[in-house]
Design a protein around this motif. Structure first.
Motif, PDB file in Angstrom:
ATOM      1  N   ASP A  89       0.800  -1.190   0.023  1.00  0.00           N
ATOM      2  CA  ASP A  89       0.178  -0.029   0.059  1.00  0.00           C
ATOM      3  C   ASP A  89       0.927   1.210  -0.016  1.00  0.00           C
ATOM      4  O   ASP A  89       0.550   2.328  -0.591  1.00  0.00           O
ATOM      5  CB  ASP A  89      -0.859   0.117   1.268  1.00  0.00           C
ATOM      6  CG  ASP A  89      -2.037  -0.938   1.094  1.00  0.00           C
ATOM      7  OD1 ASP A  89      -2.438  -1.557   0.117  1.00  0.00           O
ATOM      8  OD2 ASP A  89      -2.463  -1.303   2.244  1.00  0.00           O
ATOM      9  N   GLY A  90       1.859   1.070   0.825  1.00  0.00           N
ATOM     10  CA  GLY A  90       2.931   2.140   0.822  1.00  0.00           C
ATOM     11  C   GLY A  90       3.422   2.698  -0.383  1.00  0.00           C
ATOM     12  O   GLY A  90       3.861   3.894  -0.975  1.00  0.00           O
ATOM     13  N   VAL A  91       3.916   1.510  -1.256  1.00  0.00           N
ATOM     14  CA  VAL A  91       4.639   1.542  -2.268  1.00  0.00           C
ATOM     15  C   VAL A  91       3.809   2.314  -3.693  1.00  0.00           C
ATOM     16  O   VAL A  91       4.269   3.355  -4.217  1.00  0.00           O
ATOM     17  CB  VAL A  91       5.025   0.366  -2.935  1.00  0.00           C
ATOM     18  CG1 VAL A  91       5.538   0.226  -4.473  1.00  0.00           C
ATOM     19  CG2 VAL A  91       6.092  -0.361  -1.971  1.00  0.00           C
ATOM     20  N   VAL A  92       2.511   1.927  -3.637  1.00  0.00           N
ATOM     21  CA  VAL A  92       1.529   2.457  -4.720  1.00  0.00           C
ATOM     22  C   VAL A  92       1.431   4.013  -4.544  1.00  0.00           C
ATOM     23  O   VAL A  92       1.386   4.759  -5.317  1.00  0.00           O
ATOM     24  CB  VAL A  92       0.191   1.843  -4.751  1.00  0.00           C
ATOM     25  CG1 VAL A  92       0.649   0.340  -5.509  1.00  0.00           C
ATOM     26  CG2 VAL A  92      -0.488   1.601  -3.661  1.00  0.00           C
ATOM     27  N   HIS A  93       1.263   4.396  -3.238  1.00  0.00           N
ATOM     28  CA  HIS A  93       0.989   5.704  -3.055  1.00  0.00           C
ATOM     29  C   HIS A  93       2.442   6.661  -3.013  1.00  0.00           C
ATOM     30  O   HIS A  93       2.395   7.916  -3.599  1.00  0.00           O
ATOM     31  CB  HIS A  93       0.417   6.098  -1.459  1.00  0.00           C
ATOM     32  CG  HIS A  93      -0.936   5.508  -1.400  1.00  0.00           C
ATOM     33  ND1 HIS A  93      -1.383   4.264  -1.120  1.00  0.00           N
ATOM     34  CD2 HIS A  93      -1.996   6.288  -1.551  1.00  0.00           C
ATOM     35  CE1 HIS A  93      -2.644   4.222  -0.944  1.00  0.00           C
ATOM     36  NE2 HIS A  93      -3.139   5.357  -1.372  1.00  0.00           N
ATOM     37  N   LEU A  94       3.410   6.088  -2.650  1.00  0.00           N
ATOM     38  CA  LEU A  94       4.757   6.648  -2.924  1.00  0.00           C
ATOM     39  C   LEU A  94       4.968   6.916  -4.293  1.00  0.00           C
ATOM     40  O   LEU A  94       5.626   7.837  -4.757  1.00  0.00           O
ATOM     41  CB  LEU A  94       5.827   5.562  -2.254  1.00  0.00           C
ATOM     42  CG  LEU A  94       6.088   6.047  -0.832  1.00  0.00           C
ATOM     43  CD1 LEU A  94       7.186   5.094  -0.268  1.00  0.00           C
ATOM     44  CD2 LEU A  94       6.469   7.564  -0.514  1.00  0.00           C
ATOM     45  N   ALA A  95       4.621   5.868  -5.283  1.00  0.00           N
ATOM     46  CA  ALA A  95       4.774   5.914  -6.624  1.00  0.00           C
ATOM     47  C   ALA A  95       4.171   7.202  -7.216  1.00  0.00           C
ATOM     48  O   ALA A  95       4.720   7.928  -8.157  1.00  0.00           O
ATOM     49  CB  ALA A  95       4.512   4.435  -7.442  1.00  0.00           C
ATOM     50  N   VAL A  96       2.998   7.346  -6.961  1.00  0.00           N
ATOM     51  CA  VAL A  96       2.092   8.558  -7.446  1.00  0.00           C
ATOM     52  C   VAL A  96       2.724   9.888  -6.982  1.00  0.00           C
ATOM     53  O   VAL A  96       2.924  10.981  -7.647  1.00  0.00           O
ATOM     54  CB  VAL A  96       0.784   8.348  -6.878  1.00  0.00           C
ATOM     55  CG1 VAL A  96      -0.054   9.556  -7.615  1.00  0.00           C
ATOM     56  CG2 VAL A  96       0.080   7.075  -7.665  1.00  0.00           C
ATOM     57  N   ALA A  97       3.158   9.680  -5.858  1.00  0.00           N
ATOM     58  CA  ALA A  97       3.693  11.035  -5.391  1.00  0.00           C
ATOM     59  C   ALA A  97       5.213  11.277  -5.940  1.00  0.00           C
ATOM     60  O   ALA A  97       5.471  12.641  -6.198  1.00  0.00           O
ATOM     61  CB  ALA A  97       4.062  11.006  -3.845  1.00  0.00           C
TER      62      ALA A  97
END
Length: 262
Positions: free
Chosen positions: A51-59
């Motif tokens: 979950d953290g990876v996908v949100h970091l990816a967008v950021a």
């Protein structure tokens, strides 16, 4: 691991064929990714990491409007293990329905796939037009990790065409490498924690049986193992029920008695 075409193994984490090696701002990027890596390492479960990876990816990744982590099992069906929106996870449903897509190519062929215009790309003639109708115009897909029998890819989606650049690839590749390590560490921690918890629960259940049935530790374990086998349940689940409720059925004693009978 060989590619679908039977070629030899490729190195993971390689740029796509469009990359020109002109990405800039690497010092600032390194600092941002270092903080991202620390944030991932603070997570305690594999799902929290994903979950953290996908949100970091967008950021962090230039051009990304949404992100998913696509997983594919031995049956070759794909699904979203994590996603920043239903729009993103619906794309994985579409890939599974059509059996084609850039994320699947990134997984099976062990390469980074960058798509400038999904609607007109001849590599995915069925998926491309349907995805474009749903607003997915360009993508960046990077193989993320291999875990047991499951393959994963980090997939970045954009509403506009040609949204991803060389810098997008470099950031995505670096983030994917950090994510793979963090996910592996979290999985190992979860396995160790689970093993310790199970050992404690099994010990409690054995103690209950030893006191109640006047049997040895080995005999108590044999009783739990037999009930596990007879009921087709994990031994830890049988032990947890006994430790939680203190209830034990006559059939379990009968099973122990049969084992003790010469």
């Amino acid at each position: 691991m060989s590619t679908a075409g039977g070629e030899g193994p490729r190195q993971w984490g390689q740029p796509s064929s469009q990359d020109t090696g002109t990405a800039t701002g690497l010092d600032a990027l390194a600092r941002r990714l270092a903080e991202a890596a620390r944030s991932l390492q603070r997570q305690t479960s594999p799902q929290q990491v994903l979950d953290g990876v996908v949100h970091l990816a967008v950021a962090l990744v230039p051009g990304a409007d949404a992100a998913t982590i696509t997983m594919v099992g031995k049956d070759r069906h794909c699904y979203s293990a994590a996603a920043t929106s239903t729009w993103a996870s619906d794309f994985d449903v579409l890939q599974d329905e059509t059996g084609q897509g850039p994320c699947l190519d990134a997984i099976w062929q062990q390469q980074t796939v960058r798509v400038d215009d999904l609607a007109g790309d001849p590599r995915w003639p069925v998926l491309g037009p349907r995805a474009a109708e749903r607003g997915v115009r360009s993508m960046l897909c990077i193989q993320l990790f291999v875990h047991r029998d499951t393959l994963g890819a980090l997939d970045l989606l954009a509403h506009s065409t040609s949204a991803f650049t060389d810098e997008s690839e470099h950031v995505g590749l670096l983030l994917a490498s950090h994510a793979a390590i963090a996910a592996a560490d979290a999985q190992q921690l979860e396995n160790v924690t689970s093993a310790l918890v199970n050992r404690d629960i099994i010990g409690q259940a054995k103690g209950i049986l030893m006191e109640r049935l006047r049997i040895t530790s080995d005999q108590a374990f044999a009783v739990l193992a037999k009930v596990s086998q007879d009921t087709n349940r994990k031994l830890s689940a049988v032990a947890e029920d006994l430790a939680r409720t203190g209830m034990w059925t006559p059939g379990a004693r009968a099973g122990q008695d049969r084992q003790d009978t010469p």
